[in-house]
Design a protein around this motif. Structure first.
Motif, PDB file in Angstrom:
ATOM      1  N   TYR A 230       0.932  -1.285  -0.154  1.00 18.33           N
ATOM      2  CA  TYR A 230      -0.220   0.238  -0.021  1.00 18.33           C
ATOM      3  C   TYR A 230       0.807   1.289  -0.020  1.00 18.33           C
ATOM      4  O   TYR A 230       2.113   1.223   1.028  1.00 18.33           O
ATOM      5  N   LEU A 231       0.685   1.807  -1.017  1.00 21.45           N
ATOM      6  CA  LEU A 231       1.370   3.651  -1.211  1.00 21.45           C
ATOM      7  C   LEU A 231       0.274   4.483  -1.199  1.00 21.45           C
ATOM      8  O   LEU A 231      -0.224   4.118  -1.967  1.00 21.45           O
ATOM      9  N   ARG A 232       0.471   5.022  -0.332  1.00 18.13           N
ATOM     10  CA  ARG A 232      -0.554   6.547  -0.506  1.00 18.13           C
ATOM     11  C   ARG A 232      -0.510   7.582  -1.671  1.00 18.13           C
ATOM     12  O   ARG A 232       0.679   7.070  -2.719  1.00 18.13           O
ATOM     13  N   LEU A 233      -1.597   7.664  -2.968  1.00 21.51           N
ATOM     14  CA  LEU A 233      -1.570   7.894  -4.007  1.00 21.51           C
ATOM     15  C   LEU A 233      -1.244   9.615  -3.450  1.00 21.51           C
ATOM     16  O   LEU A 233      -1.885  10.652  -2.953  1.00 21.51           O
ATOM     17  N   THR A 234      -0.334  10.186  -4.229  1.00 20.63           N
ATOM     18  CA  THR A 234       0.113  11.530  -4.985  1.00 20.63           C
ATOM     19  C   THR A 234       0.015  12.455  -5.883  1.00 20.63           C
ATOM     20  O   THR A 234       0.196  13.705  -6.610  1.00 20.63           O
ATOM     21  N   ASN A 241      -0.066   0.120 -12.197  1.00 23.65           N
ATOM     22  CA  ASN A 241       0.025  -0.391 -10.634  1.00 23.65           C
ATOM     23  C   ASN A 241      -1.313  -0.375 -10.247  1.00 23.65           C
ATOM     24  O   ASN A 241      -1.738  -0.860  -8.911  1.00 23.65           O
ATOM     25  N   VAL A 242      -2.533  -0.508 -11.125  1.00 26.49           N
ATOM     26  CA  VAL A 242      -3.708  -0.784 -10.538  1.00 26.49           C
ATOM     27  C   VAL A 242      -4.171  -1.839 -11.060  1.00 26.49           C
ATOM     28  O   VAL A 242      -4.074  -2.110 -12.405  1.00 26.49           O
ATOM     29  N   ARG A 243      -4.449  -3.555  -9.521  1.00 16.77           N
ATOM     30  CA  ARG A 243      -5.383  -4.215 -10.058  1.00 16.77           C
ATOM     31  C   ARG A 243      -6.764  -4.896 -10.492  1.00 16.77           C
ATOM     32  O   ARG A 243      -7.691  -3.849  -9.737  1.00 16.77           O
ATOM     33  N   GLN A 271      -1.809  -5.276   2.899  1.00 17.59           N
ATOM     34  CA  GLN A 271      -2.950  -5.742   1.765  1.00 17.59           C
ATOM     35  C   GLN A 271      -3.929  -4.915   1.708  1.00 17.59           C
ATOM     36  O   GLN A 271      -4.143  -5.322   0.775  1.00 17.59           O
ATOM     37  N   PHE A 272      -4.122  -5.516   2.662  1.00 13.69           N
ATOM     38  CA  PHE A 272      -6.172  -5.279   2.651  1.00 13.69           C
ATOM     39  C   PHE A 272      -5.955  -3.624   2.190  1.00 13.69           C
ATOM     40  O   PHE A 272      -7.174  -3.008   1.044  1.00 13.69           O
ATOM     41  N   ARG A 276      -8.276  -2.010  -0.802  1.00 10.52           N
ATOM     42  CA  ARG A 276      -9.634  -1.295  -1.014  1.00 10.52           C
ATOM     43  C   ARG A 276      -9.033  -0.259  -1.767  1.00 10.52           C
ATOM     44  O   ARG A 276      -9.875   0.757  -2.564  1.00 10.52           O
ATOM     45  N   GLN A 277      -7.614   0.457  -1.842  1.00 10.61           N
ATOM     46  CA  GLN A 277      -7.283   1.758  -2.743  1.00 10.61           C
ATOM     47  C   GLN A 277      -7.226   0.900  -4.276  1.00 10.61           C
ATOM     48  O   GLN A 277      -8.136   1.832  -4.604  1.00 10.61           O
ATOM     49  N   ASP A 278      -7.177  -0.348  -4.807  1.00  7.92           N
ATOM     50  CA  ASP A 278      -7.509  -0.493  -6.514  1.00  7.92           C
ATOM     51  C   ASP A 278      -8.733  -0.575  -6.205  1.00  7.92           C
ATOM     52  O   ASP A 278      -9.261  -0.192  -7.306  1.00  7.92           O
TER      53      ASP A 278
END
Length: 491
Positions: A230-234, A241-243, A271-272, A276-278
């Motif tokens: 998980y990496l915070r989007l900037t 990079n998105v599944r 990982q969760f 959730r971000q994707d």
């Protein structure tokens, strides 16, 4: 004899004074022969020091030419540019001296900006000579940070306009302290600045960042990796990079398996959050999304991570409200227990108001409502019976505030039972698993010296707590325990 008041003399004898109606933003008219003089001064650029508050006719014609032939798509940009030109002219007090007939139209200026592509217009420009104003020359590229940077110029215009507007509105008039020669110089500089066209502020046609993303269409990921940190989007998400959804479904099964086998919460939580971000960046809202948030919420409860649980339950409430099905009754019950932990009475009342009769028949919700009633009545005996018999994950939530309620119960017991109380009684009433756990709890809160072994009248030995001396200790501990709880479930 004193003179009669003004309203009793002359034309005012009828109870009112006749005044000509004001029909413009010019200086107010006065009754009598001075009216013509005042009006003339207001509309003339050299009106003997009177404020110039009307638009000159050449400016009106300039505005009319601007909107003669204009595409609907360009109308907004042209209006913004026109407003900037007129505002700057007012602020620099050159609106009456500038030659509006030779002023390039806003759409012409915008078109030159688009054609420049980051390059400043050179001195060989064939457009008609213009006049200008200002404290700097934007044709001098050495004074600018970058030839393609229009931000510096725009900021100067904005700061100067805002400062002038605070001091004096352009529609309330200008002073004529400047000489006519100064005004002409300012008008010359003003037009030259407009001629020095610069590229758009937020447009870079040479940029290739995310050129393959169609912002009009939902993002669809192309990443095939099951596990991703998980990496915070900037910035805007990259599809590489998105599944996509079918990969995320496989990821969920893998995470459930790893959680059962490894119990590594730091890894699973990361990982969760990535999962959730994707889902979020692709705007995926389905029953699968509900399942992801529910599973993550249960794992967070098991590990006592109320901050992460609270994020999950907030999203679940929105998903349930939009009609997506899941274990809604179960998480409503958790919500009641969470609000008991945070002592949030306002949200509790709102939640109770929307509970339906069907909801109240669900075992989990019934249990949570009974917990609430027990605490409201101060019935600690019932509360700890419910604590030991909590369904689903309710016991993990009650762990978060069971210690606080034990302190409150001990404060009550110390007031009621004197001079001491048996530790066995406390173990049973306060829901401890053993006498050892009860003694450790008392020692942790400063009552270690007050636990003593005592021989009873029947010859048996009992470990007891001196309630008389312990009472002030637990009263103070109760005050500290019931501090305000933040939104993440922490003190």
């Amino acid at each position: 004899m004193a003179a009669p008041p003004p309203w009793r003399s002359g034309a005012a004898s009828n109870g009112y004074t006749s005044v000509e109606a004001r029909r413009s933003f010019a200086a107010p008219r006065t009754v009598g022969s001075s009216t013509t003089t005042t009006t003339a001064a207001a509309t003339s650029p050299t009106g003997g020091g009177a404020a110039k508050t009307t638009f000159p006719d050449p400016l009106k014609q300039y505005v009319a030419r601007t909107f003669e032939n204009i595409a609907e798509a360009d109308k907004k940009d042209v209006e913004i540019e026109l407003k900037r030109i007129i505002t700057d002219a007012f602020n620099e007090k050159v609106v009456w001296s500038i030659n509006w007939d030779e002023m390039p139209l806003p759409q012409v200026i915008l078109q030159k900006r688009r054609n420049s592509q980051g390059q400043q217009v050179t001195n060989s420009d064939k457009s008609p000579p213009l006049k200008s104003f200002g404290k700097f020359s934007i044709s001098d590229t050495k004074k600018r940070k970058s030839a393609g940077d229009d931000t510096t110029i725009t900021n100067k215009y904005t700061e100067r306009s805002d400062k002038k507007a605070r001091q004096q509105s352009p529609y309330t008039g200008f002073s004529d302290k400047l000489s006519q020669r100064d005004k002409e110089k300012r008008a010359t500089r003003f037009a030259k600045e407009l001629r020095a066209v610069t590229p758009p502020i937020e447009r870079n046609i040479n940029s290739t960042t995310h050129m393959d993303i169609d912002v009009a269409q939902p993002l669809v990921g192309r990443c095939m990796t099951l596990e991703k940190r998980y990496l915070r989007l900037t910035s805007a998400p990259d599809p590489d990079n998105v599944r996509p959804l079918h990969v995320l479904e496989k990821t969920l099964e893998l995470l459930k398996k790893k959680w059962r086998e490894e119990q590594n919460y730091a890894y699973i939580c990361d990982q969760f959050k990535s999962l959730r971000q994707d889902l979020t960046v692709q705007h995926i809202k389905t029953e699968f999304t509900v399942s992801v948030y529910e599973i993550h919420a249960r794992i967070a409860l098991e590990k006592g991570d109320l901050g992460e649980y609270n994020q999950c339950q907030s999203q679940l409430a929105n998903l349930y409200a939009e009609g997506f099905t899941g274990q809604e009754e179960e998480f409503k019950a958790y919500r009641i227990l969470y609000l008991l932990h945070t002592c949030n009475r306002a949200d509790m009342n709102e939640l109770l108001a929307i509970l339906t009769p069907t909801d109240k028949q669900h075992p989990n919700i019934q249990h949570s409502l009974q917990v609430r009633s027990a605490l409201a009545a101060g019935n600690y005996h019932k509360f700890f019976r419910l604590y030991l018999d909590a369904p689903s994950m309710g016991g993990y939530l009650m762990d978060s505030f069971a210690g606080r309620e034990r302190i409150a119960a001990l404060a009550c017991i110390c007031r009621a039972y004197r001079p001491d109380i048996d530790i066995r009684f406390l173990t049973e009433e306060l829901g401890f698993e053993s006498d050892k756990e009860c003694v450790e709890f008392l020692c942790d809160h400063g009552a270690e010296e007050l636990i003593q072994q005592k021989v009873l009248d029947n010859g048996t030995t009992s470990i007891r707590l001196n309630t008389q001396k312990a009472s002030p200790i637990f009263e103070q501990a109760k005050q500290n325990a019931f501090k305000k709880v933040d939104i993440k479930g922490q003190l």
